[in-house]
Design a protein around this motif. Structure first.
Motif, PDB file in Angstrom:
ATOM      1  N   ILE A  56       0.755  -1.271  -0.104  1.00 36.47           N
ATOM      2  CA  ILE A  56      -0.121  -0.137  -0.034  1.00 36.47           C
ATOM      3  C   ILE A  56       0.897   1.105   0.130  1.00 36.47           C
ATOM      4  O   ILE A  56       0.650   2.185  -0.759  1.00 36.47           O
ATOM      5  CB  ILE A  56      -1.099  -0.079   1.094  1.00 36.47           C
ATOM      6  N   LEU A  57       1.839   1.294   0.781  1.00 38.07           N
ATOM      7  CA  LEU A  57       2.662   2.500   0.920  1.00 38.07           C
ATOM      8  C   LEU A  57       3.595   2.667  -0.284  1.00 38.07           C
ATOM      9  O   LEU A  57       3.972   3.845  -0.943  1.00 38.07           O
ATOM     10  CB  LEU A  57       3.556   2.339   2.218  1.00 38.07           C
ATOM     11  N   ALA A  58       3.979   1.563  -0.829  1.00 36.35           N
ATOM     12  CA  ALA A  58       4.792   1.564  -2.206  1.00 36.35           C
ATOM     13  C   ALA A  58       3.809   2.298  -3.098  1.00 36.35           C
ATOM     14  O   ALA A  58       4.434   2.982  -3.998  1.00 36.35           O
ATOM     15  CB  ALA A  58       5.387   0.214  -2.753  1.00 36.35           C
ATOM     16  N   ALA A  59       2.606   1.764  -3.326  1.00 38.86           N
ATOM     17  CA  ALA A  59       1.699   2.267  -4.331  1.00 38.86           C
ATOM     18  C   ALA A  59       1.354   3.759  -4.260  1.00 38.86           C
ATOM     19  O   ALA A  59       1.412   4.549  -5.018  1.00 38.86           O
ATOM     20  CB  ALA A  59       0.496   1.603  -4.128  1.00 38.86           C
ATOM     21  N   ALA A  60       1.332   4.133  -2.857  1.00 40.66           N
ATOM     22  CA  ALA A  60       1.073   5.638  -2.525  1.00 40.66           C
ATOM     23  C   ALA A  60       2.235   6.445  -2.916  1.00 40.66           C
ATOM     24  O   ALA A  60       2.261   7.595  -3.341  1.00 40.66           O
ATOM     25  CB  ALA A  60       0.572   5.761  -1.101  1.00 40.66           C
ATOM     26  N   ALA A  61       3.300   5.889  -2.767  1.00 38.49           N
ATOM     27  CA  ALA A  61       4.613   6.590  -2.771  1.00 38.49           C
ATOM     28  C   ALA A  61       4.698   6.906  -4.289  1.00 38.49           C
ATOM     29  O   ALA A  61       5.333   8.086  -4.721  1.00 38.49           O
ATOM     30  CB  ALA A  61       5.842   5.730  -2.236  1.00 38.49           C
ATOM     31  N   ILE A  62       4.253   6.306  -5.219  1.00 41.96           N
ATOM     32  CA  ILE A  62       4.530   6.536  -6.485  1.00 41.96           C
ATOM     33  C   ILE A  62       3.196   6.904  -7.128  1.00 41.96           C
ATOM     34  O   ILE A  62       3.141   6.964  -8.433  1.00 41.96           O
ATOM     35  CB  ILE A  62       5.065   5.111  -7.257  1.00 41.96           C
ATOM     36  N   ALA A  63       2.324   7.449  -6.397  1.00 45.32           N
ATOM     37  CA  ALA A  63       1.227   8.230  -6.607  1.00 45.32           C
ATOM     38  C   ALA A  63       0.084   7.216  -7.323  1.00 45.32           C
ATOM     39  O   ALA A  63      -0.806   7.776  -8.264  1.00 45.32           O
ATOM     40  CB  ALA A  63       1.382   9.578  -7.576  1.00 45.32           C
TER      41      ALA A  63
END
Length: 198
Positions: A56-63
């Motif tokens: 989830i955090l990885a997906a959010a980090a790349i918008a």
């Protein structure tokens, strides 16, 4: 899911570079997963919540807010299904344990005593009348009957019980009186590993 739909259809996008609605929805929906992941990380345990939090955090980090919201939704649905499954399992175990009688008729010194199940010991002769539930695991010491043990063995037809035949706690005596030599009582019976005994 509503947040994911709002992001997909671009319901409210005041800032072109980032979805405000998506971030708010993600923060709200993912908080239970992230908080559980932090606890697991501190306890040095690798769990689904921890691995999904990384995704989830990885997906959010790349918008990729929509992707993060979809992953969050799947995790929340999976957790809810897990809770429902566990609740049903506990309910089934509780029903089985409650089915076993709390007292037993025991022959001691030529007397028939009705005792709490906790006072019955291995080697006691337990009498089970027609219509009563067998309170212990053991072997038939005398008499003859038919027993409904479908809850334990899954057999659809009543099982014949004569001297030497095994008897299981929770089965129902259907015809004649049975005298059973108790071998396993309480926690040692086929229900003994259930958490409801603890």
């Amino acid at each position: 899911m509503l947040g994911a739909a709002a992001v997909w259809f671009k319901v409210y996008e005041p800032v072109a570079s980032v979805s405000i609605v998506g971030l708010v929805a993600l923060a709200y929906a993912a908080w239970p997963i992230l908080s559980e992941a932090i606890r697991n990380l501190l306890a040095r345990r690798m769990t689904m919540e921890l691995s999904m939090s990384i995704a989830i955090l990885a997906a959010a980090a790349i918008a990729e807010i929509f992707t993060a919201l979809v992953v969050t939704a799947f995790v929340l649905v999976a957790e809810e299904l897990e809770h429902l499954t566990v609740a049903r399992g506990r309910s089934a175990i509780r029903d089985l344990v409650d089915f076993v009688p709390k007292t037993a008729k025991v022959r001691r010194d030529d007397q028939i005593l009705t005792l709490p199940l906790e006072q019955v010991v291995a080697g006691d002769l337990v009498l089970v009348s027609p219509g009563e539930k067998v309170p212990v695991d053991g072997a038939v010491a005398s008499r003859h009957s038919y027993v409904d043990q479908s809850r334990i063995t899954g057999e659809s037809m009543p099982a014949e019980k004569a001297e030497g035949a095994p008897a299981f706690a929770g089965s129902i005596n259907q015809m004649g009186v049975l005298e059973i030599r108790g071998e396993r009582v309480g926690r040692d019976t086929s229900y003994g590993s259930s958490p409801s005994w603890w």
